[in-house]
Design an enzyme around this catalytic site. Structure first.
Site, PDB file in Angstrom:
ATOM      1  N   ARG A 156      57.685  25.514  52.219  1.00 34.12           N
ATOM      2  CA  ARG A 156      56.786  24.423  51.823  1.00 34.12           C
ATOM      3  C   ARG A 156      57.119  23.141  52.585  1.00 34.12           C
ATOM      4  O   ARG A 156      56.208  22.414  53.016  1.00 34.12           O
ATOM      5  CB  ARG A 156      56.864  24.212  50.304  1.00 34.12           C
ATOM      6  CG  ARG A 156      56.145  25.330  49.551  1.00 34.12           C
ATOM      7  CD  ARG A 156      56.558  25.374  48.104  1.00 34.12           C
ATOM      8  NE  ARG A 156      55.784  26.339  47.335  1.00 34.12           N
ATOM      9  CZ  ARG A 156      55.968  27.666  47.356  1.00 34.12           C
ATOM     10  NH1 ARG A 156      56.894  28.201  48.138  1.00 34.12           N
ATOM     11  NH2 ARG A 156      55.224  28.465  46.609  1.00 34.12           N
ATOM     12  N   SER A 159      50.835  34.321  40.666  1.00 38.43           N
ATOM     13  CA  SER A 159      51.471  34.241  41.983  1.00 38.43           C
ATOM     14  C   SER A 159      51.471  32.818  42.516  1.00 38.43           C
ATOM     15  O   SER A 159      50.410  32.204  42.682  1.00 38.43           O
ATOM     16  CB  SER A 159      50.735  35.165  42.963  1.00 38.43           C
ATOM     17  OG  SER A 159      51.074  34.826  44.283  1.00 38.43           O
ATOM     18  N   ASP A 208      62.096  38.581  42.268  1.00 38.88           N
ATOM     19  CA  ASP A 208      63.037  38.820  43.364  1.00 38.88           C
ATOM     20  C   ASP A 208      64.440  39.168  42.857  1.00 38.88           C
ATOM     21  O   ASP A 208      65.292  39.603  43.635  1.00 38.88           O
ATOM     22  CB  ASP A 208      63.090  37.577  44.269  1.00 38.88           C
ATOM     23  CG  ASP A 208      61.760  37.363  44.983  1.00 38.88           C
ATOM     24  OD1 ASP A 208      61.095  38.372  45.306  1.00 38.88           O
ATOM     25  OD2 ASP A 208      61.366  36.206  45.192  1.00 38.88           O
ATOM     26  N   LYS A 247      55.967  44.052  46.441  1.00 39.37           N
ATOM     27  CA  LYS A 247      56.848  43.093  47.124  1.00 39.37           C
ATOM     28  C   LYS A 247      57.216  43.668  48.501  1.00 39.37           C
ATOM     29  O   LYS A 247      56.544  44.553  48.996  1.00 39.37           O
ATOM     30  CB  LYS A 247      58.078  42.832  46.244  1.00 39.37           C
ATOM     31  CG  LYS A 247      57.720  42.017  45.012  1.00 39.37           C
ATOM     32  CD  LYS A 247      57.227  40.668  45.471  1.00 39.37           C
ATOM     33  CE  LYS A 247      56.737  39.774  44.423  1.00 39.37           C
ATOM     34  NZ  LYS A 247      56.159  38.546  44.926  1.00 39.37           N
ATOM     35  N   ARG A 280      59.543  47.842  44.631  1.00 42.04           N
ATOM     36  CA  ARG A 280      60.887  47.630  44.076  1.00 42.04           C
ATOM     37  C   ARG A 280      61.171  48.488  42.846  1.00 42.04           C
ATOM     38  O   ARG A 280      62.332  48.697  42.506  1.00 42.04           O
ATOM     39  CB  ARG A 280      61.121  46.139  43.784  1.00 42.04           C
ATOM     40  CG  ARG A 280      61.298  45.354  45.069  1.00 42.04           C
ATOM     41  CD  ARG A 280      61.591  43.882  44.853  1.00 42.04           C
ATOM     42  NE  ARG A 280      61.867  43.251  46.149  1.00 42.04           N
ATOM     43  CZ  ARG A 280      61.725  41.956  46.398  1.00 42.04           C
ATOM     44  NH1 ARG A 280      61.296  41.137  45.457  1.00 42.04           N
ATOM     45  NH2 ARG A 280      62.017  41.483  47.593  1.00 42.04           N
TER      46      ARG A 280
HETATM   47  C1  S3P Z   1      57.188  32.957  46.628  1.00 39.48           C
HETATM   48  C2  S3P Z   1      56.571  33.470  45.538  1.00 39.48           C
HETATM   49  C3  S3P Z   1      56.843  34.801  44.996  1.00 39.48           C
HETATM   50  C4  S3P Z   1      58.151  35.381  45.545  1.00 39.48           C
HETATM   51  C5  S3P Z   1      58.279  35.184  47.014  1.00 39.48           C
HETATM   52  C6  S3P Z   1      58.225  33.702  47.363  1.00 39.48           C
HETATM   53  C7  S3P Z   1      56.816  31.590  47.076  1.00 39.48           C
HETATM   54  O1  S3P Z   1      55.765  35.647  45.339  1.00 39.48           O
HETATM   55  O2  S3P Z   1      58.278  36.751  45.218  1.00 39.48           O
HETATM   56  O3  S3P Z   1      59.519  35.727  47.458  1.00 39.48           O
HETATM   57  O4  S3P Z   1      57.564  30.989  47.862  1.00 39.48           O
HETATM   58  O5  S3P Z   1      55.777  31.093  46.626  1.00 39.48           O
HETATM   59  P1  S3P Z   1      54.410  35.640  44.445  1.00 39.48           P
HETATM   60  O6  S3P Z   1      53.956  34.244  44.368  1.00 39.48           O
HETATM   61  O7  S3P Z   1      53.416  36.481  45.171  1.00 39.48           O
HETATM   62  O8  S3P Z   1      54.815  36.235  43.136  1.00 39.48           O
END
Ligand code: S3P
Length: 428
Positions: free
Chosen positions: A19, A160, A313, A340, A344
């Site tokens: 980000r 998500s 995760d 993922k 998993r």
């Molecule tokens: C993330 C969000 C998660 C996570 C990924 C990183 C992010 O995925 O599993 O490793 O940085 O926004 P989802 O938003 O698809 O759950």
């Protein structure tokens, strides 16, 4: 008896690094980011931005200077933007690029090509975005054809943070109002950073799961972001320390995001001795130290779908602790785990079974019957998933005999120095 002792500052947070890099697009001019994650995933984000005309220079081992052309000054890329293994890179860039007036092609490695992209592209289409699937529907590679976007009111079915962030990045370039409603709390790095960086947005009715944005008329000011340490990387040490009596590990500087603290909550429910000391703030996050002491044997718990988004995760490594606990460690409502970097659920079941655990698989989860020992001396298949590789290294430490990990170098996707950092804490 093996145990873990000492203090370790794990590398910068991967989600926040993505980000800090990508949101520089909302500024115009020179931003700096320090404490960057060394993850290959984040390097992929930086390289994609460079192809879009961002000037990015390293100013130290974990620091970058980024000169952003601003939302209206991107260069059309002359070759495919390669997100590698990174779902965050490809999904956030899909949102960012859907409002640009040029065509770009996004792709990734074999694992990323098998992951669902319709969850981002289909809602973006409701905003007027245009895409073409280049090989298989719902999967990378795909072309983003720049278009004029308009706002839309989204009621997301999947919790998500990646999808939410992609839609907000598109909404900042769209006519009218874009509203994104989440079905459950997720990591909220995006709105925390938007607040700190001055990106305008609202929580609708004060609800933090409903965010609205409008077209940005002015770029935000360039910024300096100091990335805190990554709780998802620290999770592996937390699980190992909690499972090995006599351990005492201190993990400073962690971003304690409420959308990512399932590992602490679940380990505590399992009986682990964990102290959390908040100390400061950075990138809109509370930063603190987590200390984990290993004591009595952990006990089994059930993790349901209502809190899955806060630990997608971390479930694989928690399952390793589950194989040694009293009772049963059970995961339900975890369909997201199947999409993922690997499936998993299947990966945990295959590897723990091979290592001697009694595991049942369900469509949406698994159950591990805890035992006093995990025999090990087995093959551990990573499926090229960095978190499965690191979970294997923790299983190796907790098992009677080590496991043989098929592709340990895939840890570079998030934590290249993981094995050395783990060794530094282990007392044999
Ligand atoms: C993330 C969000 C998660 C996570 C990924 C990183 C992010 O995925 O599993 O490793 O940085 O926004 P989802 O938003 O698809 O759950």
């Amino acid at each position: 008896m093996r145990r873990l002792t000492g203090t370790l500052r794990v590398p910068g947070d991967k989600s926040i690094t993505h980000r800090a890099l990508i949101f520089s697009a909302l500024a115009k001019g020179e931003s700096t980011v320090t404490g960057l994650s060394p993850a290959q995933d984040c390097t992929n984000s930086a390289q994609c931005l460079q192809q879009l005309g961002f000037e990015i220079r390293s100013t130290g081992s974990d620091a970058l200077r980024i000169v952003s052309p601003g939302l209206t000054g991107f260069t059309a890329p002359d070759r495919t933007l390669d997100a590698g293994n990174s779902g965050t890179t490809i999904r956030l860039l899909s949102g960012l690029l859907s409002g640009q007036q040029f065509k770009s092609v996004l792709d990734g490695d074999a694992s990323l090509r098998s992951r669902p992209m319709g969850r981002v592209l289909n809602p973006l289409q409701e905003m007027g975005a245009q895409f073409v699937w280049l090989e298989k529907e719902n999967c990378a590679p795909f072309a983003v054809i720049g278009a004029q976007l308009h706002g839309f009111d989204f009621d997301l079915k999947v919790a998500s943070a990646q999808v939410q962030t992609a839609l907000l990045l598109a909404g900042l370039q769209a006519d009218g109002i874009t509203v994104v409603r989440l079905p459950a709390a997720v990591r909220d790095h995006t709105t925390r950073m938007f607040s700190i960086l001055g990106v305008p947005f609202d929580f609708v009715d004060g609800n933090e799961n409903i965010v609205s944005v409008q077209r940005m008329t002015e770029p935000i000011a360039p910024y300096h972001a100091m990335v805190p340490a990554d709780i998802s990387s620290a999770a592996f040490f937390m699980v190992a320390a909690a499972s090995l009596p006599g351990s005492d590990v201190t993990l400073p500087d962690l971003a304690l995001n409420p959308g990512r603290d399932l590992v602490i909550e679940v380990l505590r429910e399992m009986g682990a001795d964990i102290t959390v000391t908040p100390k400061s703030n950075s990138c809109g996050e509370v930063i603190g130290t987590v200390r984990v002491r290993g004591g009595d044997r952990l006990r089994g718990v059930t993790v349901g779908g209502d809190r899955m988004a806060r630990g997608v995760d971390e479930i694989p490594v928690l399952a390793v602790a589950g194989a040694l606990c009293d009772g049963e460690f059970r995961v339900e409502g975890g369909q997201e785990l199947r999409v993922k970097e690997s499936d998993r659920i299947a990966a945990v079941v295959t590897n723990l079974r091979a290592a001697g655990a009694d595991v049942s698989e369900f469509d949406d989860g698994f159950a591990v019957k805890g035992d006093t020992v995990l025999s090990g001396d087995s093959d551990w298949t990573t499926f090229d998933d960095h978190r499965m590789a690191m979970s294997g290294m923790i299983a190796s430490l907790l098992a009677q005999s080590p496991v043989r990990i098929d592709h340990p170098s895939c840890v570079a996707v998030s934590y290249p120095n993981f094995a050395a950092d783990l060794n530094q804490l282990v007392v044999r």
